[in-house]
Motif scaffolding. Structure first.
Motif, mmCIF file in Angstrom:
data_model
loop_
_atom_site.group_PDB
_atom_site.id
_atom_site.type_symbol
_atom_site.label_atom_id
_atom_site.label_comp_id
_atom_site.label_asym_id
_atom_site.label_seq_id
_atom_site.Cartn_x
_atom_site.Cartn_y
_atom_site.Cartn_z
ATOM 1 N N VAL A 99 12.933 -37.238 -20.183
ATOM 2 C CA VAL A 99 12.325 -38.485 -20.660
ATOM 3 C C VAL A 99 11.772 -39.279 -19.481
ATOM 4 N N ALA A 100 12.544 -39.349 -18.396
ATOM 5 C CA ALA A 100 12.089 -40.066 -17.198
ATOM 6 C C ALA A 100 10.815 -39.445 -16.634
ATOM 7 N N ALA A 101 10.761 -38.117 -16.637
ATOM 8 C CA ALA A 101 9.563 -37.431 -16.138
ATOM 9 C C ALA A 101 8.361 -37.748 -17.017
ATOM 10 N N ALA A 102 8.566 -37.776 -18.317
ATOM 11 C CA ALA A 102 7.468 -38.067 -19.240
ATOM 12 C C ALA A 102 6.968 -39.497 -19.068
ATOM 13 N N ILE A 103 7.897 -40.436 -18.940
ATOM 14 C CA ILE A 103 7.511 -41.840 -18.741
ATOM 15 C C ILE A 103 6.724 -41.997 -17.441
ATOM 16 N N THR A 104 7.169 -41.297 -16.401
ATOM 17 C CA THR A 104 6.474 -41.346 -15.117
ATOM 18 C C THR A 104 5.073 -40.758 -15.228
ATOM 19 N N ALA A 105 4.954 -39.647 -15.946
ATOM 20 C CA ALA A 105 3.677 -38.949 -16.058
ATOM 21 C C ALA A 105 2.603 -39.786 -16.725
ATOM 22 N N ILE A 106 3.004 -40.662 -17.646
ATOM 23 C CA ILE A 106 2.013 -41.495 -18.335
ATOM 24 C C ILE A 106 1.918 -42.888 -17.700
ATOM 25 N N TYR A 107 2.508 -43.036 -16.534
ATOM 26 C CA TYR A 107 2.454 -44.295 -15.780
ATOM 27 C C TYR A 107 2.924 -45.483 -16.621
ATOM 28 N N ALA A 108 4.130 -45.339 -17.147
ATOM 29 C CA ALA A 108 4.691 -46.413 -17.971
ATOM 30 C C ALA A 108 6.074 -46.842 -17.489
ATOM 31 N N MET A 109 6.468 -46.394 -16.279
ATOM 32 C CA MET A 109 7.816 -46.698 -15.815
ATOM 33 C C MET A 109 8.051 -48.191 -15.648
ATOM 34 N N ASN A 110 7.025 -48.946 -15.301
ATOM 35 C CA ASN A 110 7.229 -50.386 -15.142
ATOM 36 C C ASN A 110 7.627 -51.037 -16.463
#
Length: 344
Positions: A99-110
């Protein structure tokens, strides 16, 4: 924009501050300002390059801008995420890491951090990359519109108004007792720092006699704050603005110092310039190495910092030479020797 090695040296200072803060925060409690330096520098460089294109052609090629950003940022990030997903099979809570990788990939971690959504895994540091990427998506369109509608002289004043609006919005959220995580990570609450760098790009370049003084003064202030400063509500109220302005002074000084100056020699030294050129990879890799390896080995204190920094430099160098540079050569606009933007 002419390549300025001192800005790569400044980028190196910023990434080392961030790594020191994440690794031994008790000794470097104010090291988080490294991200703010990255933000200001990114806004300055991106806008400066677009202004060069505008002055030559009276337009900004949006498609080429997005293509260059993709070639600069995506390959190294995809390499990191690929390794992260593979390693996730051998560690606990595999789904959380995916899930963390997916969130990072779509530039939504913030936003994931701001609203406590999903899992951050070993990728919470990519919040700043998300803020910058969201900015990159909007800025060429907005800057083109501002330049077309208001002209070069009025545009920086419009940007300054955007900075003031962001500050006002952040204060309104604070007044309504919005959480610190929301304030710290939100694009809408942090974009003013990048916009300060954008404003700086409109200041005519010159070999200022007082540039070396600015560099030493700003570097001294940054070091003092790194060692003795700390994050608190005051940072959200007025500290972000003060740090952004101080970072702008540092960037302006580094961009305008002359050859032969001691400050120029320092920031343009080969070790710092090299660290600056691989700083994007360093930022990407340092946190997974820190929490995924150093902490699992039980390392502490200076040993934790030295191990994390050393391993990060090795992986970032490999990423730069074998992944980033080959893709950068595919850009239609030549860049030499490749200065990496961000984040940061």
């Amino acid at each position: 924009m002419k390549y300025k090695p001192a800005l790569d040296g400044l980028r190196a200072v910023a990434v080392v501050l961030v790594i020191a803060f994440h690794t031994i925060a008790n000794e470097f409690p104010g090291g988080f300002i490294g991200v703010d330096i990255f933000f200001v520098l990114s806004g300055y460089l991106i806008t400066s390059n677009m202004l060069v294109e505008w002055d030559k052609t009276n337009r900004i090629s949006i498609g080429k801008f997005y293509w260059r950003r993709a070639l600069r940022l995506a390959p190294a990030l995809l390499l990191l995420l690929s390794c992260y997903v593979v390693v996730a099979y051998f560690i606990n809570n595999t789904n959380d890491h995916l899930v963390a990788a997916a969130i990072t990939a779509i530039y939504a971690m913030n936003w994931a951090r701001a609203f406590d959504i999903g899992s951050v895994g070993y990728m919470p540091h990519t919040w700043s990359l998300a803020v910058e990427q969201q900015f990159y998506f909007i800025w060429p369109l907005l800057l083109s519109a501002l330049l077309f509608l208001t002209g070069r002289r009025v545009t920086p004043w419009c940007i300054a108004l955007l900075v003031l609006f962001t500050i006002g919005w952040r204060l309104a959220l604070i007044w309504n007792e919005t959480s610190g995580e929301r304030i710290y990570n939100g694009f809408d609450t942090r974009v003013d720092t990048i916009l300060v760098g954008c404003c700086l790009a409109f200041v005519p370049a010159s070999k200022m006699k007082w540039a070396p003084f600015l560099v030493w003064l700003a570097l001294f202030a940054a070091m003092v704050f790194t060692l003795f400063g700390s994050y608190g509500r005051w940072v959200e109220i007025w500290g972000f603005t003060a740090i952004a302005l101080a970072s702008a002074v540092l960037v302006a000084g580094a961009a305008n110092i002359s050859d032969g100056q001691m400050s120029h020699a320092l920031l343009s030294s080969r070790p710092l310039v090299w660290l600056g050129q691989i700083s994007y990879g360093m930022y990407l890799w340092h946190f997974p190495i820190l929490v995924g390896v150093a902490d699992r080995l039980g390392l502490q204190g200076v040993t934790r910092l030295v191990f994390t920094l050393g391993a990060t430099i090795v992986l970032a160098t490999s990423s730069y030479l074998f992944v980033e540079v080959p893709f950068l050569k595919k850009r239609t606009l030549p860049v030499a020797p490749v200065p990496s933007p961000q984040p940061a």
